[in-house]
Each structure stands twice: as structure tokens, then as C-alpha cells.
Design a protein around this motif. Structure first.
Motif, mmCIF file in Angstrom:
data_model
loop_
_atom_site.group_PDB
_atom_site.id
_atom_site.type_symbol
_atom_site.label_atom_id
_atom_site.label_comp_id
_atom_site.label_asym_id
_atom_site.label_seq_id
_atom_site.Cartn_x
_atom_site.Cartn_y
_atom_site.Cartn_z
ATOM 1 N N MET B 1 0.843 -1.189 0.000
ATOM 2 C CA MET B 1 0.000 0.000 0.000
ATOM 3 C C MET B 1 0.882 1.245 0.000
ATOM 4 N N VAL B 2 0.533 2.167 -0.809
ATOM 5 C CA VAL B 2 1.321 3.389 -0.844
ATOM 6 C C VAL B 2 0.548 4.515 -0.181
ATOM 7 N N CYS B 3 1.231 5.273 0.585
ATOM 8 C CA CYS B 3 0.593 6.372 1.278
ATOM 9 C C CYS B 3 1.449 7.599 1.049
ATOM 10 N N ILE B 4 0.894 8.587 0.389
ATOM 11 C CA ILE B 4 1.691 9.745 0.021
ATOM 12 C C ILE B 4 1.337 10.926 0.913
ATOM 13 N N ARG B 5 2.305 11.515 1.558
ATOM 14 C CA ARG B 5 2.040 12.679 2.400
ATOM 15 C C ARG B 5 3.102 13.735 2.135
ATOM 16 N N ARG B 6 2.688 14.961 2.237
ATOM 17 C CA ARG B 6 3.626 16.057 2.047
ATOM 18 C C ARG B 6 4.666 16.071 3.168
ATOM 19 N N GLY B 7 4.267 15.625 4.315
ATOM 20 C CA GLY B 7 5.154 15.739 5.476
ATOM 21 C C GLY B 7 6.150 14.618 5.631
ATOM 22 N N ILE B 8 6.610 14.068 4.523
ATOM 23 C CA ILE B 8 7.681 13.073 4.610
ATOM 24 C C ILE B 8 8.865 13.622 3.840
ATOM 25 N N LYS B 9 10.029 13.496 4.424
ATOM 26 C CA LYS B 9 11.222 14.007 3.765
ATOM 27 C C LYS B 9 11.453 13.259 2.450
ATOM 28 N N ALA B 10 11.668 14.002 1.392
ATOM 29 C CA ALA B 10 11.966 13.357 0.111
ATOM 30 C C ALA B 10 13.236 12.538 0.262
ATOM 31 N N GLY B 11 13.221 11.335 -0.283
ATOM 32 C CA GLY B 11 14.381 10.469 -0.153
ATOM 33 C C GLY B 11 14.259 9.520 1.022
ATOM 34 N N THR B 12 13.206 9.713 1.833
ATOM 35 C CA THR B 12 12.965 8.820 2.968
ATOM 36 C C THR B 12 11.662 8.068 2.723
ATOM 37 N N ALA B 13 11.656 6.789 3.045
ATOM 38 C CA ALA B 13 10.431 6.011 2.942
ATOM 39 C C ALA B 13 10.077 5.493 4.323
ATOM 40 N N LEU B 14 8.822 5.705 4.730
ATOM 41 C CA LEU B 14 8.370 5.187 6.018
ATOM 42 C C LEU B 14 7.777 3.816 5.794
ATOM 43 N N LEU B 15 8.171 2.846 6.591
ATOM 44 C CA LEU B 15 7.592 1.521 6.432
ATOM 45 C C LEU B 15 6.844 1.123 7.690
ATOM 46 N N HIS B 16 5.559 0.825 7.499
ATOM 47 C CA HIS B 16 4.792 0.234 8.589
ATOM 48 C C HIS B 16 4.452 -1.181 8.169
ATOM 49 N N CYS B 17 4.768 -2.136 9.014
ATOM 50 C CA CYS B 17 4.711 -3.531 8.579
ATOM 51 C C CYS B 17 3.347 -4.186 8.727
ATOM 52 N N GLY B 18 2.433 -3.566 9.437
ATOM 53 C CA GLY B 18 1.093 -4.133 9.557
ATOM 54 C C GLY B 18 1.132 -5.500 10.203
ATOM 55 N N ASP B 19 0.052 -6.259 10.037
ATOM 56 C CA ASP B 19 0.049 -7.590 10.632
ATOM 57 C C ASP B 19 0.155 -8.652 9.541
ATOM 58 N N GLY B 20 0.669 -8.236 8.392
ATOM 59 C CA GLY B 20 0.775 -9.171 7.279
ATOM 60 C C GLY B 20 2.085 -9.936 7.316
ATOM 61 N N ASN B 21 2.648 -10.170 6.171
ATOM 62 C CA ASN B 21 3.838 -11.007 6.126
ATOM 63 C C ASN B 21 5.136 -10.230 6.015
ATOM 64 N N ILE B 22 5.044 -8.921 6.137
ATOM 65 C CA ILE B 22 6.273 -8.149 6.023
ATOM 66 C C ILE B 22 6.944 -8.105 7.386
ATOM 67 N N SER B 23 8.211 -8.473 7.419
ATOM 68 C CA SER B 23 8.923 -8.405 8.682
ATOM 69 C C SER B 23 9.891 -7.244 8.651
ATOM 70 N N PRO B 24 9.898 -6.420 9.697
ATOM 71 C CA PRO B 24 10.810 -5.279 9.710
ATOM 72 C C PRO B 24 12.271 -5.736 9.643
ATOM 73 N N ALA B 25 12.512 -6.959 10.111
ATOM 74 C CA ALA B 25 13.896 -7.420 10.171
ATOM 75 C C ALA B 25 14.459 -7.739 8.784
ATOM 76 N N ASP B 26 13.571 -7.828 7.795
ATOM 77 C CA ASP B 26 14.066 -8.112 6.447
ATOM 78 C C ASP B 26 14.615 -6.874 5.760
ATOM 79 N N PHE B 27 14.406 -5.725 6.359
ATOM 80 C CA PHE B 27 14.835 -4.492 5.703
ATOM 81 C C PHE B 27 15.690 -3.660 6.640
ATOM 82 N N SER B 28 16.594 -2.953 6.071
ATOM 83 C CA SER B 28 17.292 -1.934 6.851
ATOM 84 C C SER B 28 18.060 -1.066 5.882
ATOM 85 N N GLY B 29 18.404 0.101 6.320
ATOM 86 C CA GLY B 29 19.221 0.976 5.472
ATOM 87 C C GLY B 29 18.466 1.523 4.271
#
Lengths: 849, 60, 179
Positions: B1-29
């Protein structure tokens, strides 16, 4: 201290407070509606009228509103005066003219402040023969029910929701006796503190919707003092159980931590305890099917795990006792951290800082006292919501100062707000995205995480030149200058950071606090470092710094360790899938203890069911190092047991706490949270059931008409029945607040030392971490090693109040408010990738996971 | 799901993992984000009114 | 002395006469169960749950009977229909504990729970004295014919909108400033 005379008796009171507050502090019964202990007076309801006399010769007196009158020295008042009494009964009679006669079908019934006050004021018959005004209700989302007919227009709801919690979508509408409290249109109440309306509303306009679906009267709930396990703040709660299921959570007053309010995660996140997926029997996996295990088989398994070559992985969401039992079983050198390696590293930094005398870790109440705040890189609302609410109060310290200057008493809520208008104490936020606190922020900088940290270092350097400099572009010099001035000028500055995105911002925050420490001639500076889970701090105190999760997985993978015990933890949330898979496949035996099925339990050889927070007694340690005791509320059905009971032979939580004190250096004072023997009258236990608990001889009669013996609780100072002596002295065992004539939660004033004070002989928890180290030094500013190329984005983890916590995400009411996983992008980045709002996207990792 | 907001620094992506199959530990940097062909979502992001983005939505 | 003898004799003779005279008097006891006694309407016997004049369940599951019960022999659980009407999901009375005190009836705000003159509740098995809602609920209004709680209370339910209860004005238009 001032002396005043109430009904002919002289009392000593605090002249800074109003008469109503002081009357309640003295334990007198004086009815009120619009006044709230933490929101001050507005004089809207006219219910607390008392007769005030000019001097001893004045026999007539004049009516004054106690909440709007200072408790000035020499005041002579009467609560019992006939004129005052009849005025109060007439006021409530007029408030009640349109009340809808529906107490039997009202969720508030039996714990209703309006019922209590009506009785206290002596109104009992409706003489008004005209028609009652009626209102249509609104749908307000999955948390709160709306029944406007019951409203008595005390304005408490909008004062809490708007003025106190900063919500914008609840307002007073219409005029005269048509006044209506609701949203501009039907819809979900946006504020993450909306659940407090249930307790703030003195009657049944706002009621707990989730509770209503499994309703039970207050007197029928079996309750015990508990601690919320939703985040690291450790708010005190009173969960209530009936017929074997957990029904609701209400706030339990703690002067140092949560005061009178909870966040919605805490209030509605308990329902995972009732989840139908709960693990309730010991199961062994044989060819992808589960096979139930008998007691002796379980014992044999545990014995097998006691051999060499077993490692244990702890859990930041399990109690101290369970973590300790696992550590004791496998040995300290084989006990590994249960959070990600990144978090482990930042936790070590945090623990070092926690023993440093330069800093003070503020309680929630102390956070409210801050007069300049800097938040560095943390989304406080979503990580520790109750602290965000406290920050909203901290910005009002400016208003309170102004009021003091103008000699307006601080309890004059409306006047103080009028005076200050939008004048707020400084609160600056430097982070990578907008947050819910922006509306009260004086400055707000949105920068990438590395710049956030660099700015932090820069601020430290500007405050004290001995702090290291950082590479920071000149673009923000002006803001930095301003923040530096604000922090320097503040009497009680506060720096907030957290470990949700690595340790660099923590280092920067610590540098700022240390610089202020130098600047302020070595008086300890408030440094609040947030961690995500209820017992992150407790587990980290037990874990060797050299034992991160990664090392455990590696040991399993290369065969150094053969067997692993995973304590209440889903490893797939903590390390990458590949690594966890490799480790669990290589291990010969995997034993997992948990409450709900997870990806980790699916890959276990044996799964043992663990009890949830309300089903066992436990201690947890919150973000500031405060240990708190949570009692068992009810029994678990079937065979779940506290994890420690599966793993060791200890009889009693107390025994484990005792061992913990002796064996873990950081937890040496943990035993202080246990209730002593002395406070109990004649050695009797404290009942979990109220003296009005009903249905005892009928609840289980459909199964067997012969009532079972009341279950004994051999472990704690509480009993699973009505028998015993309700807590009167030791408030640490104060479960449901009730006092004669005061059935609602407002009865808490009867248990407080004074209004808003500590509970009588109270037990606000015990601060465990001693600060002895005064040799700390500044951190070096880290440099940003990874530079993204054109298509790459820097990743920042975003926490969500509804969904990021593993357990509350399994609660039904919370699920109704959760979102999908999402990736938040700026419009520029989205446009580059041809992405629109709501599109589905794939993300791929680049850095080393 | 993509969520676009003006208040996010360009070049930064916010990740919320929800209760699905995405694990925060699979990503970094660092990460890369692309449009996906599938369109399956269960909850959507409508509930975000209460979350971290206290700002009007951008409907681009 | 003489008086004493005289009095004693008289008294004994009179007593004997009284006793023997009852040989020809009609018996006070009745041949129960062949002959049924008259029970007064307000006798406190078997507990029932009644319906309102519209034929709906009167019980709103407010729990007041349960809390009033001195032997705690009433247990129930509230539930709600789609349109907001409260009713008991289950309602259980353990008659082996009930002392027929009638406190439940006094506490009931809707006249739902009532005690009836029926006292024939003996069972061979104690378990059979546990009655559920199906056993308790009757088809009539019981002793109180007219009362319908929801016609008085201002809560909206199916068939009764806001402002339609007794003594209620039509719902306010909050957008209007008119008095």
C-alpha cells in the motif's frame, strides 16, 4: 497552609486550590460534575454550591460555587446548610429534566457519577411535566458508543477531547437546552485517546462499545490491579473478567505514571486474551500435524532441554519472571536477547545512559512539568501514546506561568486558557515525517534520519562547546539557534528520543542532555528514552551485552547449539526470514512458549501454551526503569501456564523475584514491588470480587448444580472470591475504585492522599536503576556511511498505535482501526515511481539485512 | 500500500509492517520501491486519520 | 384446697370435651394433591419472566435482580439485537438455592421477573432445579398488565424511534438556532 471552617469544624487546607478540591481531599462528600481533578474548574454545572459566610456573625451567608472559590485562609463555609442543600437538589432536578429514564439499559448504570450525585443531592422524583428534549446519536467508530439523550451538558467531554488531548473532531453544537456534543458528521473519533471519554463523561453519553458487546455490570467483574502490556510506559489498569472472558480495561490511577488517562491501545487492546486462536494445550509437531502432549511427556521434553547445548531466547514482551526462569535454566551465557540486533545495540547505549548521574529519566508526571521539550527522531504518539498526552500538558506550562504572573489560580481552567491564548511552552520536533504532536510544536524540522542526528549533535555543540561538532548544513542554523536558546532558558528542559530507528539519535539526544548538564552546573537533565515494548528494559537488564539474537541464530545454524527455547517471541519479527529459517531448521529441537500462534510456533517441534498478562502475576519494567507488579485477574481455561512455571520448579512468583534480586545485579531491588504482609487486616486476603458480586450459585449451575469450592489463590495476596478485606490501606492492591456513595471511578479521590496526590500508602512502583556513574563522556557524532543512489530510499520504520504492537493487534476492537502495511512516500518520490495514493507497491531491501 | 504525504522528507520512505507477512527485520538501510501488479489489500489505509500523518491527504 | 380441686377437675373435663368434640368437626387439612389449596395472587412462589403488552421479552438484562438476590442464585448475560434492544442471552435461576424472598421482583425496573403462586417445584434430582430462560419465560404479562419499559425509556429500539417514547419531544435539529 490555610485554615478554613467547614460546617463548624476547622480544617487545614492548601490555599492554592479551590474549595471543592479541598473538600474532596478532606474526604467530604460534595457533589460536582464539570470539575475534573486534572482539568480544573469552569463552573459550568453549578452543582457544587456551598454557603459561604463573611465572618462568624454572618448568619445568612451567600451561595458560592465551591469549584470557583479559592480555599482562602479564614473562609467559613457550610456544605450542610439547608439553603445550599436545596439549591443543589434543585440544580440537579433541572439537569435531570430531560434524562431519559433508561438506566437499566445503560452501560454506565452502577458506576454512574450522575446516579451517585443525584442520590447525594436528594433529587428523586421528576416534577417537571413538560416534554423531554431528545437527540439523534452518531456512529463514532468501534470504540465509543454515543447516546446523547443522557447528556447533562457538563462540557467535560469537549474539554478533555479538545483542550486536554488535542482532538479536533468533537465539539459542542447548537444552543440553549439543545446543546449537542458530537462530530460535525458521523464517523470515527480520530483522537487516540477517545476511549477516555467513557470515564470522563459523568453519565452514559459515551460508553465503551467493545465492553457493551460483552457487557457486565461493574460489580460483577472480577478485577485485580494490572499493568498495561501495550507499550513501555506501563500504565496501570484494572481489567475485568466475567464468565471466563476478559471484558474490559479501565484506568487505574497511578500518580507517577498514567494519572487518570489511558490511550486507546491500552483500553481496547486486551481482547487478544479472548482470541479464539489462543494456544491452550501443549502440542508436539509430528509430520505437520499437532499431537497433544501429556504432562509426563512435557516433563520429559523439558528435561531433554536441560542438557548442554541448549540456548534460550528471551522476550521483551514477557515478564521478568519468565525471562529469568529461562535464563536460570539455560545459564546466563546461553540466554540471548529477544529483539533485533539493531535494537540490542541501541539498548546497550540506553542502559549505559540509564546509570549516568547526568541524566534523569522522567516519569509521565514529570514529563508534564517540562517547560521546553525537544523530540529527536521519534514518533511519540505511536510509540508511547500516554507520553504524547503528557507532552500536550507540558506545553501549557507557559500558560500556567502567565497565570501565576497575573495572579490567576491555575485551577481556573477557562481563565488560564483565555489568558494564554495560543502561547505555548516550546516543544520542538526534529524527525523524518510529520507527527500527531505537530499542532503544539513550536518548531518542526523534517529531515532524513542522519541529518536529524547531526542536528542533535550540533545543538549539543552550541549549548556546550565541549560537545563534538557535527557535519550539519547551514540550512537549519536558525532553528538550531532557537532551540538552543529555548533549552538553555528552560527551568526543566526535556529531551526525548527512542530506539525505533537505531542508536544514533539516542547518542545525539544524550549529547544534548549532557551539554545541558554542563551548562546548568551539573543538575541532572530529563532525558526520556523510549523503547517499544512492555519489558524491553527488564529483558535487557538480564541479557549479557555479548548475547544478541544474531549470535544465537548463528550458533544454531553452525551447530554449536542444538536445542533452542524461544520465550513468547516471534523471531520472524526480530531477524530476517532467511536467518531464522536457517537457524530453526538446523536446530534439532525447537521449543516455543507463547500465547498466540505465530510464524515461530508454526516452525516449533513443541509448543507450550503460556498465559496472557491477565492470567498470571508478573513484574514488568517500564521505559524509565520503574518496576511494577501486575496481579492475576482470572484463571486461564485449559492448560496454559505462566512460562516460568513450564521452565522451572519455583512455586511462587515471589520466589522467582527473590532469586532474580540475588542473581541479576540490575534487578536487585525488584522485591520492593511486592506487597508486604503488614497492610492486611487480620491477615485476610484482598478480594478480586466486589461485595456485590452476583450469581455465585448460578453461574456454573448449568454444568453442575453443586457449586465448586472457591478457588484458592496460594500465590498472591488476593483471593478469587468476595472473601477477605477490600484494600483500605495498601493501595498497591487497589483494583476497582469504589467507596460508599461513590460507585464511579470518581471515587478515586477517597483513596488519594489529596486530590491528584499519591494513593494513600500507595505504591507507584519502584525505580530499579541506580545512577552511580558520573564519568560519562560525549558520544562522537556518527557519520552517514550509506548514500542512496537515484532510485533508492532511506528506510525509516513507522510505528502505529493500532497495529505495531504484536499482541494488541490481535484484539478485535483494535483490528477495526488497523491499516494495511504501507510505505509512506513524499509526493516527489511517489511521482518519480508513478505511484498514487493507495497503490500496491513492492519493496526490496538493498542494504545488509 | 502506498501512502503519500507532504510531510515526509523526500528520499525517505516510512515503512509500517502491519500484521501481514512483512517483517521489519528483512529491511534496513536502503530500499527500492516499485509499483506492484497485484491489487490485493484487506484493510486499506483509510484508518490512518489517527496515525502519524496529521495532515490532509494528497489525492494525486 | 377445695377450690383447687374443683378448678383442676373442671379444666380437665373441659379439655377432654373440647378434644372429643373435634371428632365430629370438619377437618382443616385438605387432601392435597387431590384437593388444591387456594393460593393468593401475591404469594411468592415459582419465578417467571414475563412479556410486555406487545408480546416482547420484558427482561432487559440489567442485572439488578441478580445483584439483589441474597443467595446469588440468578445469573444472566446481556446481549443486544441489531436495533439496540437489550435482552438476556441466557437467564438462569438455581431454584435449589432460591429462598423465594422476592427481592428480585422488587428490584426489577421493567416488571419482567415476577413471583407466582405456584409452589410445586420439588424434583428428585437437584440438577433439575436449575431453570434456564426457556423454562422461565411465559407468554403473558403476569401480574402487571400495562407496563412496557421501552415505551417510557428514551433509548431507540426497533419500532420506536427517538422522540417517540412517553413524554418525549421530537429530536432536536442541532443545526437550528431557534428556541
Amino acid at each position: 497552609m490555610a485554615k478554613i471552617v467547614i460546617d463548624g469544624v476547622e480544617h487545614e487546607v492548601n490555599p492554592d486550590n479551590n474549595l471543592l478540591q479541598e473538600c474532596l481531599s478532606l474526604g467530604l462528600d460534595l457533589p460536582y460534575f464539570c470539575w475534573h481533578p486534572s482539568m480544573g474548574s469552569v463552573g459550568a454545572c453549578r452543582q457544587c454550591a456551598v454557603m459561604q459566610y463573611r465572618d462568624a456573625d454572618d448568619k445568612e451567608g451567600m451561595l458560592v460555587m465551591a469549584c470557583m472559590t479559592p480555599a482562602a485562609d479564614g473562609a467559613i463555609i457550610s456544605i450542610e446548610d439547608e439553603g445550599a442543600k436545596s439549591f443543589r437538589s434543585e440544580v440537579i432536578e433541572s439537569l435531570m429534566t430531560s434524562h431519559p429514564h433508561d438506566c437499566p439499559v445503560c452501560e454506565e448504570g452502577g458506576e454512574c457519577h450522575l446516579q451517585d450525585m443525584t442520590l447525594m443531592s436528594g433529587h428523586n422524583y421528576r416534577r417537571y411535566d413538560k416534554k423531554k428534549r431528545t437527540h439523534r446519536n452518531q456512529y463514532l467508530g468501534p470504540f465509543v458508543n454515543h447516546e446523547m439523550n443522557r447528556c447533562i451538558t457538563c462540557y467535560r467531554c469537549v474539554r478533555f477531547y479538545g483542550d486536554y488531548a488535542g482532538g479536533t473532531d468533537l465539539s459542542a453544537q447548537a444552543s440553549h437546552h439543545h446543546v449537542y456534543f458530537g462530530r460535525h458528521e458521523e464517523g470515527v473519533l480520530e483522537s487516540e485517546f477517545s476511549g477516555n471519554l467513557v470515564e470522563v463523561c459523568p453519565t452514559g453519553v459515551f460508553t465503551d462499545k467493545a465492553f457493551s458487546e460483552n457487557y457486565s455490570r461493574k460489580w460483577d467483574l472480577q478485577t485485580a490491579p494490572s499493568v498495561c502490556v501495550g507499550c513501555s510506559v506501563g500504565c496501570n489498569t484494572s481489567p475485568g473478567e466475567r464468565y471466563g472472558s476478559l471484558r474490559r480495561t479501565v484506568n487505574r490511577y497511578n500518580s507517577e505514571v498514567n494519572g487518570y488517562f489511558l490511550c486507546d491501545r491500552g483500553r481496547f487492546g486486551f481482547d487478544f486474551v479472548n482470541n479464539s486462536d489462543r494456544l491452550l494445550e501443549p502440542v508436539q509437531r509430528v509430520d505437520n500435524t499437532g499431537e497433544l502432549l501429556a504432562d509426563d511427556q512435557v516433563k520429559a521434553f523439558i528435561k531433554e532441554f536441560k542438557a548442554d547445548g541448549t540456548i534460550g531466547i528471551g522476550s521483551p514482551r514477557a515478564s521478568n519472571e519468565s525471562n529469568f526462569a529461562l535464563r536460570a535454566m539455560v545459564g546466563e551465557e546461553n540466554f540471548y536477547a529477544g529483539y533485533s540486533d539493531v535494537e540490542h545495540e541501541s539498548m546497550q547505549v540506553l542502559l549505559d545512559l540509564a546509570s549516568d548521574t547526568a541524566f534523569h529519566s522522567p516519569s509521565v508526571r514529570e514529563i508534564e512539568m517540562a517547560d521546553a521539550v525537544l523530540i529527536l527522531g521519534e514518533d511519540v504518539t505511536n510509540v508511547a501514546p500516554r507520553i504524547a498526552l503528557a507532552l500536550r500538558q507540558s506545553v501549557r506550562n507557559k500558560a500556567k506561568d502567565l497565570a501565576d504572573e497575573s495572579r490567576i489560580p491555575q485551577w481556573q481552567d477557562s481563565a488560564v486558557r483565555e489568558l494564554a491564548q495560543h502561547d505555548l511552552s516550546p516543544l520542538s520536533i526534529i524527525s523524518s515525517a510529520v507527527s500527531r504532536l505537530d499542532d503544539v510544536a513550536s518548531d518542526r524540522v523534517i529531515e532524513s534520519l542522519s541529518v536529524v542526528a547531526a542536528m542533535g549533535h550540533q545543538i549539543a555543540n552550541k549549548i556546550s562547546a565541549s560537545a563534538p561538532k557535527a557535519d550539519c548544513s547551514a540550512a537549519h542554523d536558525q532553528v538550531i539557534e532557537k532551540i538552543v536558546e529555548q533549552l538553555k532558558a528552560a527551568k526543566r528542559p526535556l529531551i526525548i528520543a527512542g530506539n525505533s530507528n537505531g542508536s544514533e539519535v539516542i547518542r545525539a539526544a544524550a549529547n544534548i542532555a549532557r551539554a545541558l548538564y554542563d551548562f546548568k552546573d551539573n543538575s541532572a537533565i530529563d532525558l526520556c528514552l523510549l523503547v517499544p515494548e512492555v519489558n524491553s528494559v527488564g529483558m535487557s537488564l538480564m541479557t549479557n551485552a555479548k548475547n544478541p539474537l544474531g549470535a544465537a541464530l548463528k550458533k544454531l545454524h553452525d551447530g554449536t547449539a542444538k536445542r533452542v527455547i524461544v520465550l513468547e517471541n516471534d523471531l520472524y519479527r526480530r531477524a530476517s526470514r532467511a536467518k531464522v529459517d536457517a537457524a530453526l531448521t538446523a536446530a534439532t529441537k525447537v521449543l516455543v512458549l507463547d500465547q498466540l500462534p505465530t510464524s515461530t510456533t508454526a516452525n516449533a517441534d513443541v509448543v507450550l501454551p503460556a498465559t496472557a498478562f491477565s492470567e498470571h502475576e508478573a513484574t514488568y519494567i517500564n521505559y524509565e526503569g520503574r518496576a511494577q507488579l501486575s496481579f492475576q485477574v482470572h484463571q486461564c481455561k485449559k492448560q496454559a501456564q505462566p512460562s516460568w512455571r513450564w521452565l522451572c520448579d519455583a512455586e511462587h512468583v515471589d520466589d522467582l523475584v527473590e532469586r532474580c534480586c540475588n542473581e541479576v545485579p540490575g534487578l536487585a531491588r525488584l522485591r520492593e514491588v511486592l506487597p508486604g504482609e503488614n497492610p492486611f487486616i487480620a491477615g485476610m486476603k484482598v478480594p478480586r470480587q466486589s461485595h456485590r458480586y452476583s450469581g455465585r450459585t448460578a453461574m456454573t449451575a448449568n454444568v453442575n448444580v453443586h457449586e465448586p469450592k472457591q478457588r484458592e489463590d496460594k500465590e498472591s495476596v488476593m483471593s478469587f472470591s468476595m472473601e477477605g478485606m477490600p484494600a483500605q490501606k495498601d493501595a498497591s492492591v487497589h483494583a476497582a475504585s469504589w467507596a460508599p456513595k461513590w460507585n464511579s471511578n470518581q471515587s478515586i479521590s477517597k483513596f488519594q492522599d489529596e486530590v491528584n496526590g499519591e494513593l494513600k500508602q500507595g505504591h507507584p512502583g519502584c525505580l530499579l536503576i541506580e545512577r552511580k556513574d558520573s564519568s560519562g563522556s560525549y558520544f562522537k557524532a556518527g557519520s552517514d556511511s550509506i548514500e542512496p543512489s537515484a532510485n533508492q530510499l532511506r528506510l525509516v520504520f513507522s510505528y502505529q498505535i493500532f497495529g505495531s504492537d504484536e499482541l494488541s493487534a490481535r484484539s478485535k476492537p483494535i483490528q477495526a482501526r488497523m491499516t494495511d502495511a504501507y510505505i509512506g512516500l513524499s509526493p516527489q518520490d511517489a511521482q518519480k515511481r508513478d505511484l498514487r495514493q493507495g497503490d500496491v507497491a513492492t519493496i526490496s531491501p538493498l542494504g545488509s539485512p | 500500500m502506498v501512502c503519500i504525504r507532504r510531510g515526509i522528507k523526500a528520499g525517505t520512505a516510512l515503512l509500517h509492517c502491519g500484521d501481514g507477512n512483512i517483517s521489519p527485520a528483512d529491511f534496513s538501510g536502503l530500499i527500492e520501491v516499485e509499483k506492484s501488479a497485484t491489487q490485493t489489500t484487506s484493510r486499506g489505509i483509510g484508518n490512518l486519520i489517527v496515525s502519524d500523518f496529521h495532515e490532509e491527504e494528497i489525492n494525486s | 384446697m377445695l377450690t383447687l380441686i374443683k378448678d383442676t377437675l373442671t379444666s380437665q373435663v373441659v379439655t377432654l370435651w373440647r378434644v372429643f368434640s373435634h371428632l365430629w368437626v370438619k377437618a382443616d387439612t385438605v387432601e392435597y394433591p387431590d384437593v388444591q389449596p387456594y393460593m393468593f395472587p401475591r404469594w411468592r412462589g415459582r419465578i417467571i419472566l414475563s412479556r410486555d403488552p406487545d408480546g416482547e421479552e420484558r427482561c432487559v438484562a440489567c442485572n439488578l435482580c441478580a445483584v439483589a438476590c441474597p443467595v446469588d442464585c440468578i445469573a444472566l448475560q446481556k446481549t443486544e439485537d441489531e436495533e439496540g434492544r437489550w435482552y438476556p442471552e441466557f437467564f438462569r435461576i438455581n431454584f435449589s438455592r432460591c429462598i423465594m424472598c422476592g427481592f428480585c421482583e422488587e428490584a426489577c425496573p421493567t416488571n419482567a421477573i415476577q413471583l407466582t403462586p405456584d409452589f410445586e417445584m420439588a424434583e428428585y434430582k437437584r440438577q433439575d432445579m436449575v431453570w434456564e430462560k426457556e423454562d422461565l419465560l411465559i407468554d403473558g404479562t403476569g401480574k402487571y398488565h400495562d407496563y412496557n419499559f421501552y415505551r417510557v425509556a428514551g433509548k431507540k429500539i426497533g419500532g420506536k424511534d427517538k422522540g417517540e417514547a412517553r413524554n418525549e419531544a421530537v429530536p432536536v435539529n442541532v443545526r437550528s438556532l431557534l428556541p
